[in-house]
Design a protein around this motif. Structure first.
Motif, PDB file in Angstrom:
ATOM      1  N   UNK B  59       0.845  -1.203   0.000  1.00  0.00           N
ATOM      2  CA  UNK B  59       0.000   0.000   0.000  1.00  0.00           C
ATOM      3  C   UNK B  59       0.873   1.241   0.000  1.00  0.00           C
ATOM      4  N   UNK B  60       0.446   2.268  -0.757  1.00  0.00           N
ATOM      5  CA  UNK B  60       1.099   3.574  -0.678  1.00  0.00           C
ATOM      6  C   UNK B  60       0.056   4.568  -0.205  1.00  0.00           C
ATOM      7  N   UNK B  61       0.402   5.323   0.846  1.00  0.00           N
ATOM      8  CA  UNK B  61      -0.452   6.430   1.299  1.00  0.00           C
ATOM      9  C   UNK B  61       0.200   7.699   0.791  1.00  0.00           C
ATOM     10  N   UNK B  62      -0.486   8.372  -0.135  1.00  0.00           N
ATOM     11  CA  UNK B  62       0.135   9.462  -0.879  1.00  0.00           C
ATOM     12  C   UNK B  62      -0.499  10.804  -0.568  1.00  0.00           C
ATOM     13  N   UNK B  74       3.326  12.411  -9.104  1.00  0.00           N
ATOM     14  CA  UNK B  74       3.620  11.021  -8.775  1.00  0.00           C
ATOM     15  C   UNK B  74       2.608  10.086  -9.437  1.00  0.00           C
ATOM     16  N   UNK B  75       1.320  10.451  -9.326  1.00  0.00           N
ATOM     17  CA  UNK B  75       0.277   9.600  -9.899  1.00  0.00           C
ATOM     18  C   UNK B  75       0.481   9.447 -11.402  1.00  0.00           C
ATOM     19  N   UNK B  86       5.933  -6.206 -10.884  1.00  0.00           N
ATOM     20  CA  UNK B  86       5.693  -7.642 -10.664  1.00  0.00           C
ATOM     21  C   UNK B  86       4.557  -7.836  -9.661  1.00  0.00           C
ATOM     22  N   UNK B  87       4.316  -6.774  -8.906  1.00  0.00           N
ATOM     23  CA  UNK B  87       3.339  -6.872  -7.826  1.00  0.00           C
ATOM     24  C   UNK B  87       2.355  -5.710  -7.918  1.00  0.00           C
ATOM     25  N   UNK B  88       1.119  -6.007  -7.521  1.00  0.00           N
ATOM     26  CA  UNK B  88       0.134  -4.929  -7.567  1.00  0.00           C
ATOM     27  C   UNK B  88       0.205  -4.089  -6.306  1.00  0.00           C
ATOM     28  N   UNK B  89       0.367  -2.782  -6.490  1.00  0.00           N
ATOM     29  CA  UNK B  89       0.453  -1.875  -5.340  1.00  0.00           C
ATOM     30  C   UNK B  89      -0.841  -1.087  -5.247  1.00  0.00           C
ATOM     31  N   UNK B  90      -1.393  -1.064  -4.027  1.00  0.00           N
ATOM     32  CA  UNK B  90      -2.626  -0.283  -3.850  1.00  0.00           C
ATOM     33  C   UNK B  90      -2.247   1.120  -3.404  1.00  0.00           C
ATOM     34  N   UNK B  91      -2.721   2.123  -4.209  1.00  0.00           N
ATOM     35  CA  UNK B  91      -2.389   3.509  -3.902  1.00  0.00           C
ATOM     36  C   UNK B  91      -3.609   4.186  -3.304  1.00  0.00           C
TER      37      UNK B  91
END
Lengths: 879, 130
Positions: B59-62, B74-75, B86-91
């Motif tokens: 997870x990224x808290x932006x 950034x977005x 390679x991996x799904x990151x939740x933003x």
């Protein structure tokens, strides 16, 4: 023909030679074959035919099987028939082959011995082609006759019914005895005596030749709703004999063909013919009809009357070439023309016809046209003859009167008159009567004519007349008349003398009613007056000038503007030489050259006045000049522009305010909500712990956040203050002085950074501006240059001021790290926007600078290149 | 077993970073919380580790309002990098802004899991990654 049974009897004792002779004697192809299908005898015709059709030459002793090979299609059938014949059966059949098919009749006759046993078979093949064709032809003709659309009836020479076709049966009807095959004699039928059919057939019998007659043979019933109409049916009956060799009648034939429609058409034709005849006969114009040879075929009543009137003998049926009337009027020539051209010819002819000893003048209106006879398509020529003698005479009379009228002329209300000096007779034209409002041709004398003049006019007329009579002086005078109806009119009287052999014989002339012209002239004068009045009234100078500059008209206003003695009738360029080559002169040329209106305004400095001109070309080549003092409106315009400018700056200010409001919304959202959110969160986590140490940490964080909020609020207040102080006072400030003040404040920072500050305020050393703003702006510019200096080189900042139309410009150019304007340009002057990882960066300086500049109506821009430097460009708006 | 392997906090406000870390720790939601002040650093990290699942966060808290590289930038950049990961990151966007315009703008980045307003609450934290 030899009977087969005879062969049978002969057979036993007959030798082959005899058989051969018999067979040979037969006219058709013949052959005898035995049980083994071996040919015992065959004649020449048989050999020839097989050779011809099948290409096989047979001889005695050959087997019939050879024939099968020659015509395999027929082999099966043939073998079957031969075997059948060998059983003793006597039969015949028709054989057809080839294309087109040839037809042969094949007969088989078995030949028996004493014990009645079949020993052999006689085969005779006969060509029946002709017979077949004849039979077919007969059938064909029969069917044709049967289906003919005309009735065909065959009788014996003495009238007995023999045969008939379908159409005839239809005509006679179902009830007729002949149709029901009962004996019927056509000559004895009483009905036929009435119709005339018996008579016709008798005539045929006597003359032995065809006889044709039209007759009404029966009636047809036509049902239309409840009404039944009886329609007569007409037939063309043709009777003819068919003769035998001896020249006697073998049969009587009758052909009936219905001709009702044709008959009815003929009848209606006759009827219309009669109608046409009646119409033609009663035409009010003469009618002569010729056939294409030129024979007169018809003459109507009117024409006959005309003939009798002229004494010309009517010659119907006579050829035109010899007809006196036609020759007299050259109808023969016209006739040729009409026929050749196939077109109508119309002309008037004048002929003198001798009547007794006198000759009389006749005028004829002749129309000749070709007509095609609708039935036999013959070309007919019709001549319409209209006696226009009387009309012509009238016309000639009219023309004579016309001539007189022409001389005097009705147009223009001109009447003619003549005074015969010798007879003292006065003659007036119709128009002269009209002018005097008298009925035409009322009795008129010279004395009476004089009574119409007013006393004053009468004097003049008498004077003029006397001069004319005594000295032959023509006159043209203006007079006033009192008409018969007591109307006063203005007239022009013209008189001229005419001499013959040196003696005055008459005075003639015209009188013209010019009342109308007088009125118009009056009107014109009045209009001119009105125009002058109008042009003097309007608050606008108006003048008319010819193309050289001569003033033909000038109104009072224009006279005032010109402010010079008499201008009218003088050349404007001579009165005012300074106008030569002036704007006015140029525009005047332009107006004349382009033949289009030209407008312009002109300033007269000596009077401090503005004038607006409109030059318009006129049809007669002169120019209308309109001019107006617009000094006031010019001034007003300036005022207006000023007001407009103010309005637009106010508008700009409002737009700016809006933008600022948006900015504030953004600022509150991000910069105030963020620390408050932190406070809330801190509160939450602090409440969730009992650890004193932890709580201590949170308290310090609280302080940090609150300090943060305090700073933000202070920044905001400062900005709000700037934006609120719209009417902060301007004062005259000297750039170098203000900069010195700032340098003093930032002394330490400048020393630390080693910045080299240079200035060039020569072009605009001072400015009217709020002191605190200018100080703040200069301080920010200097601070920025120090903060964002490049550590690779000695930092520099160059300030320069100069004047432009829109106010004073100030640039601040450093050699710092620069900024990526493409990336941050939009946020450069934003609140709390920072773009460097510089701890000093608070993102408030440029925001405040911008606020201060914009609050005073100016603007700020930046140019920058990363690693090279930044240049801020400030436009301070004036006033 | 903690539900989330790793969380990145991207915010230039150190106080907020700290508070958020504390809250995440308290709820034991993640094994590792990493704080960044500059979005640029996060982007470089992700680019470098795009094939290394263990180095990428769940997870990224932006935050949006940041110097140098802000959340928007950034977005924008992340949407380019995302397909290579390679991996799904939740933003999640975590901001103090309650401006509808910002919300609307974030919704254009369809991969963003949620628009969260500061401060975080426990409920919101527990729903992360679900």
């Amino acid at each position: 023909m030899i009977l087969p049974t005879a062969y049978a009897k002969l057979n036993a004792s007959m030798n082959n030679a005899l058989l051969n002779q018999v067979v040979e004697a037969l006219p058709d192809s013949a052959a005898v074959f035995d049980k083994n299908l071996q040919l015992l005898a065959l004649n020449k015709a048989f050999v020839e035919n097989n050779k011809k059709h099948l290409g096989i030459e047979l001889k005695e002793g050959d087997s019939l099987h050879i024939l099968c090979k020659g015509y395999p299609d027929l082999a099966q059938q043939s073998l079957h028939n031969w075997k059948r014949a060998l059983t003793g059966e006597r039969f015949n059949f028709v054989l057809s082959f080839g294309n087109p098919p040839l037809q042969y009749e094949v007969r088989f006759s078995p030949l028996l011995d004493e014990q009645q046993r079949v020993t052999s078979v006689l085969m005779i093949i006969r060509n029946i082609q002709q017979e077949t064709q004849a039979r077919e032809s007969e059938g064909f003709f029969r069917s044709v006759l049967e289906n003919l659309p005309v009735g065909l009836h065959e009788f014996t020479p003495d009238g007995w019914h023999r045969n008939m076709n379908d159409a005839q049966r239809q005509i006679l009807g179902d009830a007729h005895p002949a149709v029901n095959n009962q004996p019927y004699n056509v000559l004895e039928d009483p009905f036929n005596r009435r119709t005339g059919l018996t008579e016709l057939l008798e005539e045929v019998r006597i003359r032995k030749a065809p006889v044709k007659k039209e007759m009404l043979l029966k009636y047809a019933e036509q049902h239309e709703g409840t009404v039944t109409r009886i329609q007569p049916l007409y037939y063309e009956a043709t009777g003819f004999p068919v003769m035998d060799r001896n020249g006697d009648i073998a049969y009587l034939f009758l052909i009936l063909s219905e001709i009702t429609e044709k008959k009815l058409a003929v009848l209606s034709l006759e009827k219309s013919e009669r109608l046409l005849h009646t119409i033609v006969e009663n035409l009010p114009v003469g009618y002569i009809q010729f056939d294409h040879y030129g024979f007169i075929r018809r003459v109507n009543q009117t024409q006959r009357k005309f003939f009798s009137q002229t004494g010309i003998e009517e010659q119907p049926d006579g050829i035109m070439m010899h007809d006196p009337f036609s020759r007299l009027f050259e109808l023969d020539q016209l006739f040729q023309q009409v026929l050749q051209k196939g077109k109508m010819i119309r002309m008037e002819k004048k002929v003198d016809i001798p009547i007794g000893k006198m000759s009389r003048e006749f005028f004829l209106d002749l129309t000749m046209f070709p007509v095609e006879d609708p039935v036999d398509k013959d070309q007919i020529v019709v001549a319409l003859v209209n006696d226009i003698t009387e009309k012509k005479r009238q016309e000639i009379e009219n023309n004579k009167t016309q001539d007189f009228l022409m001389q005097t002329g009705e147009i223009g209300k001109i009447g003619g008159w003549e005074l015969d000096i010798i007879t003292n007779r006065l003659r007036w034209s119709a128009q002269t009567y009209k002018i005097h409002e008298l009925p035409p041709y009322a009795a008129m004398t010279f004395e009476k004519a004089m009574t119409f003049y007013t006393p004053e006019s009468l004097k003049r007329v008498e004077h003029a007349m006397a001069a004319c009579m005594e000295r032959g002086k023509a006159y043209d005078i203006q007079v006033t008349l009192n008409t018969a109806r007591n109307n006063v009119i203005q007239a022009r009287a013209i008189g001229k003398p005419e001499y013959k052999n040196g003696r005055l014989i008459r005075i003639y002339g015209v009188i013209q009613d010019v009342t109308e012209q007088f009125k118009i002239r009056d009107q014109l004068t009045r209009n001119t007056e009105l125009m002058r009045l109008f042009f003097d009234t309007i608050d606008m100078g108006y003048a008319v000038m010819d193309k050289d500059g001569k003033v033909n008209f000038i109104n009072r206003k224009a006279q005032e503007i010109v402010d010079h003695g008499k201008v009218i009738g003088r050349n404007i360029f001579e009165v005012f030489p300074m106008l030569v080559g002036s704007t006015f002169h140029a525009r005047m040329q332009q107006c004349m050259n382009q033949q289009a209106p030209v407008s312009f305004s002109n300033y007269r400095p000596e009077l401090d006045k503005w004038y607006e001109f409109l030059l318009a070309p006129m049809q007669d080549g002169s120019i209308s000049i309109f001019t107006r003092n617009i000094t006031d409106s010019k001034k007003m315009q300036r005022e207006l522009r000023k007001a407009n400018d103010q309005l637009s700056s106010l508008n700009k200010y409002l737009v700016n305010q809006n933008k600022q409001l948006e900015d504030f919304a953004h600022i509150t959202s991000h910069n105030l909500r963020a620390p408050i959110a932190n406070l809330k969160a801190l509160m939450q986590i602090m409440n969730e712990t009992d650890e004193e140490q932890e709580k201590e940490l949170y308290r310090s964080m609280f302080q940090e956040v609150i300090k943060n909020i305090d700073e933000t609020l202070n920044d905001l207040i400062e900005v709000v203050q700037i934006r609120k102080d719209l009417n902060v006072e301007r004062e005259k400030l000297v750039f170098s002085e203000r900069l010195q003040k700032v340098k003093d404040i930032l002394f330490v920072d400048m020393e630390t950074s080693g910045i080299r500050l240079t200035t060039d305020f020569a072009e605009a050393p001072d400015i009217e501006y709020p002191k605190i703003y200018l100080d703040s702006i200069l301080q920010n510019l200097l601070t920025n240059a120090i903060k964002y200096r490049s550590h690779d080189r000695t930092p520099t900042l160059h300030l320069r001021s100069w004047t432009v139309d829109s106010g004073v410009m100030l640039t601040a150019e450093d050699n710092g790290i620069g900024i990526d304007l493409e990336r941050y340009g939009a946020k450069l002057f934003g609140f709390r926007k920072t773009f460097h990882k510089n701890k000093d960066a608070k993102g408030i300086g440029l925001f405040i600078t911008k606020s201060q500049i914009e609050a005073m109506g100016g603007s700020i821009q930046a140019e920058s290149q990363l690693g090279v430097g930044t240049k801020f460009i400030i436009t301070f708006s004036p006033e | 077993m903690k539900p989330l392997h790793s969380i990145f906090i991207v915010d230039d406000d150190p106080i907020h970073q700290q508070i958020t870390e504390i809250m995440l720790d308290r709820l034991s939601i993640s094994n590792a919380v990493t704080k960044f002040s500059d979005a640029q650093d996060v982007l470089e990290h992700i680019r470098a580790q795009c094939n290394n699942a263990s180095e990428l966060p769940d997870v990224i808290l932006l935050d949006l309002n940041m110097p140098v590289m802000d959340g928007w930038e950034f977005l924008e950049a992340f949407s380019q990098v995302r397909p290579t990961l390679i991996k799904q990151i939740k933003v999640y966007v975590l901001t103090s802004s309650i401006d509808e315009k910002d919300k609307e703008r974030v919704s254009q980045f369809t991969f963003v899991e949620g628009y969260l307003t500061k401060p975080l609450t426990n409920d919101v934290i527990l729903s992360l990654g679900k």
